[in-house]
Design an enzyme around this catalytic site. Sequence first.
Site, PDB file in Angstrom:
ATOM      1  CB  SER A  83      -8.154  -9.724  -3.754  1.00 19.36           C
ATOM      2  OG  SER A  83      -7.251 -10.065  -3.016  1.00 19.36           O
TER       3      SER A  83
ATOM      4  CD  GLU B 109      -2.947  -4.496  -6.686  1.00 17.31           C
ATOM      5  OE1 GLU B 109      -3.565  -4.575  -5.482  1.00 17.31           O
ATOM      6  OE2 GLU B 109      -3.224  -4.753  -7.772  1.00 17.31           O
TER       7      GLU B 109
ATOM      8  CG  HIS C  26      -5.534  -5.191  -2.813  1.00 16.86           C
ATOM      9  ND1 HIS C  26      -4.982  -6.035  -3.839  1.00 16.86           N
ATOM     10  CD2 HIS C  26      -6.328  -6.005  -2.139  1.00 16.86           C
ATOM     11  CE1 HIS C  26      -5.530  -6.933  -3.882  1.00 16.86           C
ATOM     12  NE2 HIS C  26      -6.404  -7.037  -2.693  1.00 16.86           N
TER      13      HIS C  26
END
Length: 543
Positions: free
Chosen positions: A209, A327, A421
């Site tokens: 990320s 995600e 995610h």
Amino acid sequence: MMKFLLPALALFLAPAAFAEPVVKAPAGPVKGVTEDGLNIYRGLPYAQAPVGWRRWKAPVALKPWKQVRDASQFGPACYQPKPRVASIYANPPAAMSEDCLSLNVWAPENAKNAPVMVWIHGGSLTGGYSHEGMYDGAALAKQGIVVVSINYRLGVLGYLAHPQLSSESPYNISGNYGLMDQVEALRWVQRNIAAFGGDAGNVTIAGESAGGLSVMYLLASPPARGLFHKAILQSAYMISTPELKAKRYGSEPAEAIGVWLQSQLGAKDLAGLRGMDAETLTNEAPTKGYLPFGTVDGRVLPRQLVEVFDRGEQAPVPILVGFNSGEIRSLRFLAPPAPATEADYIAAVKERYGDLADAFLAQYPSSNIPESLLATTRDALYGWTAERLAIKTTKAGQSAFLYYFDHGYPAAEAAGLHAFHASEIPYVFGTHATTPALWPKVVLTPEEAVFSDAMMGYWASFVRDGAPSAANQPAWAAYGADKAYMAFETTPVARTHLLPGMYELNEEVVCRRRARGDTAWNWNVGIVSPPLPDLKPSEKAGC
């Protein structure tokens, strides 16, 4: 007499059980702890404290210390706002400080010239810290590598640009302090990691990320050149970013944003900002609308990321890169609300995408609007970025290994969070037992254990020699002409041609926005996208 000799005899026979490893590193002598075949060193400072007049200054290396430093406890996290209570990612640190520039090392007991992985945590450049439970490096280190995790300045303390700050700089630039911290941590690794059993000539940077975004910044940053030799990017996002003095891609100049924030916080000048309490400053800035990003300053970040990779100016290193199928399932605030009807969805797409509407609807059909909305944002941020990095790295003559994480497990499925995610992280680190409190818990069945071992094996082998492999698992081919990738489904499966048409559509959209130069390509996609510009023939030629 015997009762006094027995304890001493036990110490003599089993010294390893009581030993505390002491390393004489260039930074100074350090005493760590030995746990389960590993030497672990926690909370090692790698730069001077960025406090007082050093707030918003480039990090400065510490002078070597002479006394043995205790490294049994983690250092405090960098200041960050409190997380949203209901978030599955919420995992607030026990202690925070502005004096937070430290790192941790996990090394096999007898390591010598072992490959090194430097982990950069995620958290939107706003939160997170190096010693979160999911990032514990013990299981990966047992694969024969040295694992390092780092703290870096976050939020306004890490990324504020301001004209007065630029005037203090010998290069007339500001911002990117968190990125410069990461560079300084890599310099520390180069100087010191051999003392801990690592090979300074075989360093892989890795992150997820915002950590993946940071890895892209480091790939693009000239000051980081030569400090690492491979890169792992998990769910990175190649967004447009503010430029120091110019308004571009819909963003005000970074210096102007700094002046605006100063006014919002009620400070008269830079001295007023430096005089503010660090915790108050950290908590207040986001409430005013401040978002931290890297700054294109011509030196630390020479160009927009898309331009760096288009020109082949990134660090010439192999990469392992990918994203997750779900995600946005855990980031639904990034997706727009669903339109009332299918007709409304189609009309919104046609209004915004013009001649690309048919291609868009083929990729994100109106027959399943909820899933199309999630996929649109996922691909615009993470999917396009991952494949673009694979393409540009391959073009530059380096190996790129692409993955698609599509693995589910019961607790995640029950919560509607298939392959969400960051859900790959506990599998990569082998840290299923130390996820945040609200994280869908992984029950480590024999099948799940084999799956996690496979991911750890792929990651550790890439760190070791730049080619991911795992025992009794499929061969992972480089992206290349076949567009190969590894799908992490119930088990790893080697495939080719990921999501056909996804990359081409998103690349075309970004290309058109770049040609016009007045719109970002961050979260404003799909049915909330600004209408694509009507380009001149000369502008279209670039796409």
